[in-house]
Design an enzyme around this catalytic site. Structure first.
Site, PDB file in Angstrom:
ATOM      1  N   LYS A 283      39.148  16.877   7.546  1.00  0.00           N
ATOM      2  CA  LYS A 283      39.458  16.534   6.147  1.00  0.00           C
ATOM      3  C   LYS A 283      41.177  16.332   6.111  1.00  0.00           C
ATOM      4  O   LYS A 283      41.643  16.981   5.677  1.00  0.00           O
ATOM      5  CB  LYS A 283      39.024  17.295   5.414  1.00  0.00           C
ATOM      6  CG  LYS A 283      37.348  17.528   5.261  1.00  0.00           C
ATOM      7  CD  LYS A 283      37.062  18.402   3.740  1.00  0.00           C
ATOM      8  CE  LYS A 283      35.611  19.100   3.909  1.00  0.00           C
ATOM      9  NZ  LYS A 283      35.736  20.278   2.823  1.00  0.00           N
TER      10      LYS A 283
ATOM     11  N   GLU B 259      36.364  24.490  16.887  1.00  0.00           N
ATOM     12  CA  GLU B 259      35.975  24.563  15.387  1.00  0.00           C
ATOM     13  C   GLU B 259      34.883  23.572  14.825  1.00  0.00           C
ATOM     14  O   GLU B 259      34.992  22.703  15.399  1.00  0.00           O
ATOM     15  CB  GLU B 259      37.418  24.377  14.694  1.00  0.00           C
ATOM     16  CG  GLU B 259      38.134  25.787  14.198  1.00  0.00           C
ATOM     17  CD  GLU B 259      37.375  26.553  12.917  1.00  0.00           C
ATOM     18  OE1 GLU B 259      35.979  26.335  13.230  1.00  0.00           O
ATOM     19  OE2 GLU B 259      37.943  27.064  12.355  1.00  0.00           O
ATOM     20  N   ASP B 260      34.285  24.092  13.881  1.00  0.00           N
ATOM     21  CA  ASP B 260      33.437  22.949  13.270  1.00  0.00           C
ATOM     22  C   ASP B 260      34.296  22.193  12.482  1.00  0.00           C
ATOM     23  O   ASP B 260      34.075  20.854  12.461  1.00  0.00           O
ATOM     24  CB  ASP B 260      32.378  23.646  12.449  1.00  0.00           C
ATOM     25  CG  ASP B 260      33.023  24.606  11.254  1.00  0.00           C
ATOM     26  OD1 ASP B 260      34.170  24.933  11.264  1.00  0.00           O
ATOM     27  OD2 ASP B 260      32.321  25.275  10.603  1.00  0.00           O
TER      28      ASP B 260
ATOM     29  N   ASP C 166      27.927  25.570   6.984  1.00  0.00           N
ATOM     30  CA  ASP C 166      26.969  26.071   6.072  1.00  0.00           C
ATOM     31  C   ASP C 166      27.531  26.013   4.650  1.00  0.00           C
ATOM     32  O   ASP C 166      28.522  25.652   4.294  1.00  0.00           O
ATOM     33  CB  ASP C 166      26.999  27.566   6.428  1.00  0.00           C
ATOM     34  CG  ASP C 166      28.333  28.395   5.939  1.00  0.00           C
ATOM     35  OD1 ASP C 166      29.245  28.022   6.384  1.00  0.00           O
ATOM     36  OD2 ASP C 166      27.778  29.391   5.191  1.00  0.00           O
TER      37      ASP C 166
ATOM     38  N   VAL D 258      38.435  21.292  10.147  1.00  0.00           N
ATOM     39  CA  VAL D 258      39.670  21.567   9.947  1.00  0.00           C
ATOM     40  C   VAL D 258      39.844  21.005   8.362  1.00  0.00           C
ATOM     41  O   VAL D 258      39.704  19.722   8.171  1.00  0.00           O
ATOM     42  CB  VAL D 258      40.925  20.894  10.826  1.00  0.00           C
ATOM     43  CG1 VAL D 258      42.268  21.291  10.161  1.00  0.00           C
ATOM     44  CG2 VAL D 258      40.505  21.689  12.219  1.00  0.00           C
ATOM     45  N   ASP D 259      40.077  21.787   7.416  1.00  0.00           N
ATOM     46  CA  ASP D 259      40.061  21.375   5.973  1.00  0.00           C
ATOM     47  C   ASP D 259      41.720  21.423   5.446  1.00  0.00           C
ATOM     48  O   ASP D 259      42.326  20.564   5.985  1.00  0.00           O
ATOM     49  CB  ASP D 259      39.173  22.189   5.494  1.00  0.00           C
ATOM     50  CG  ASP D 259      39.316  21.980   3.909  1.00  0.00           C
ATOM     51  OD1 ASP D 259      39.759  21.189   3.364  1.00  0.00           O
ATOM     52  OD2 ASP D 259      38.338  22.892   3.217  1.00  0.00           O
TER      53      ASP D 259
ATOM     54  N   GLY E 106      43.491  23.549   6.960  1.00  0.00           N
ATOM     55  CA  GLY E 106      44.299  23.710   8.134  1.00  0.00           C
ATOM     56  C   GLY E 106      44.785  25.209   8.293  1.00  0.00           C
ATOM     57  O   GLY E 106      45.468  25.584   9.128  1.00  0.00           O
TER      58      GLY E 106
HETATM   59  P1  IMP Z   1      40.805  25.846   6.391  1.00  0.00           P
HETATM   60  O1  IMP Z   1      41.329  26.996   6.592  1.00  0.00           O
HETATM   61  O2  IMP Z   1      40.937  25.256   4.903  1.00  0.00           O
HETATM   62  O3  IMP Z   1      41.065  24.516   7.378  1.00  0.00           O
HETATM   63  O4  IMP Z   1      39.121  25.806   6.389  1.00  0.00           O
HETATM   64  C1  IMP Z   1      38.527  25.737   7.759  1.00  0.00           C
HETATM   65  C2  IMP Z   1      37.089  26.553   7.460  1.00  0.00           C
HETATM   66  O5  IMP Z   1      36.533  26.261   6.128  1.00  0.00           O
HETATM   67  C3  IMP Z   1      36.081  26.102   8.343  1.00  0.00           C
HETATM   68  O6  IMP Z   1      36.090  26.515   9.749  1.00  0.00           O
HETATM   69  C4  IMP Z   1      34.926  26.141   7.710  1.00  0.00           C
HETATM   70  O7  IMP Z   1      34.340  27.320   8.024  1.00  0.00           O
HETATM   71  C5  IMP Z   1      35.292  26.094   6.261  1.00  0.00           C
HETATM   72  N1  IMP Z   1      34.945  24.481   5.536  1.00  0.00           N
HETATM   73  C6  IMP Z   1      35.901  23.894   5.141  1.00  0.00           C
HETATM   74  N2  IMP Z   1      35.340  22.579   4.827  1.00  0.00           N
HETATM   75  C7  IMP Z   1      33.881  23.013   4.667  1.00  0.00           C
HETATM   76  C8  IMP Z   1      32.687  22.067   4.396  1.00  0.00           C
HETATM   77  O8  IMP Z   1      32.776  21.105   3.859  1.00  0.00           O
HETATM   78  N3  IMP Z   1      31.605  22.447   4.638  1.00  0.00           N
HETATM   79  C9  IMP Z   1      31.443  23.831   5.237  1.00  0.00           C
HETATM   80  N4  IMP Z   1      32.350  24.697   5.765  1.00  0.00           N
HETATM   81  C10 IMP Z   1      33.583  24.148   5.281  1.00  0.00           C
HETATM   82 MG    MG Z   2      34.693  27.825  10.223  1.00  0.00          MG
END
Ligand code: IMP
Ligand code: MG
Length: 177
Positions: free
Chosen positions: A131, A99-100, A159, A102-103, A105
């Site tokens: 994050k 993955e790019d 992006d 994990v925010d 999650g």
């Molecule tokens: P999560 O499901 O909240 O963990 O989000 C994960 C996805 O949100 C990642 O795979 C990214 O595509 C996108 N994402 C989360 N934070 C960022 C950021 O700071 N910049 C760009 N894309 C983000």
């Molecule tokens: Mg993504």
């Protein structure tokens, strides 16, 4: 490509150094194993392409596409599966979800649950960024590039509204300039 609204967080050099280290570690851990890198589109495509070229072992590459952010800088909370992987490519293989970032999650929990149904021999996570403060439920990231503060970042695959993926560095994005 100077960008006035993006403040550099990780330079191209520091990213390439980190990718080399991850490649070395994964090559050691997976020697003698059949490993499949499962890239999550679109964000992981730059990281994964560098990472697999930093390996000294043979691997296979597969992709899935999910959508979780919809042209905004906050998580929508809803995960859409847009492109699934062929289950035959997963069964009894050692999978590394790539993955790019994990925010919250939520995406990763969705992926772990989804991929587990295809009965891999093992399932690990490699994420370029994390994050940590935003994480809602625990996740073990087996291979991590960098932990970051809860800021919106772009570049190196990440992006904002479809743009900036091709920047060779990662920077903090601000919309007000
Ligand atoms: P999560 O499901 O909240 O963990 O989000 C994960 C996805 O949100 C990642 O795979 C990214 O595509 C996108 N994402 C989360 N934070 C960022 C950021 O700071 N910049 C760009 N894309 C983000
Ligand atoms: Mg993504």
């Amino acid at each position: 490509m100077p960008q006035t609204n993006i403040e550099v967080l990780f330079s191209e050099e520091s990213i390439q150094q980190k990718v080399k280290e991850l490649g070395k570690q994964i090559s050691e851990d997976y020697k003698d194993k059949e490993v499949v890198f499962l890239g999550i589109l679109s964000g992981s495509f730059i990281f994964m392409s560098d990472l697999v070229r930093a390996l000294s072992i043979d691997v296979e590459c597969e992709f899935m596409r999910i959508a979780s952010y919809h042209n905004s800088t906050t998580s929508s909370g809803k995960i859409d599966l847009l492109l699934d992987v062929n289950p035959k490519k997963i069964k009894d293989k050692h999978i590394i979800i790539t993955e790019d970032i994990v925010d919250t999650g939520r995406s990763m929990h969705f992926l772990l649950e989804h991929i587990a149904k295809y009965e891999p021999a093992s399932l690990k996570i490699c994420s370029f960024l994390f994050k940590e403060e935003m994480l809602e439920k625990p996740i073990t990231i087996d291979y991590l590039g960098f932990k970051i503060d809860p800021l919106f970042v772009v570049g190196y695959g990440l992006d904002f509204a479809g743009k900036y993926r091709n920047l060779p560095y990662v920077g903090v994005y601000s919309s007000d300039s």
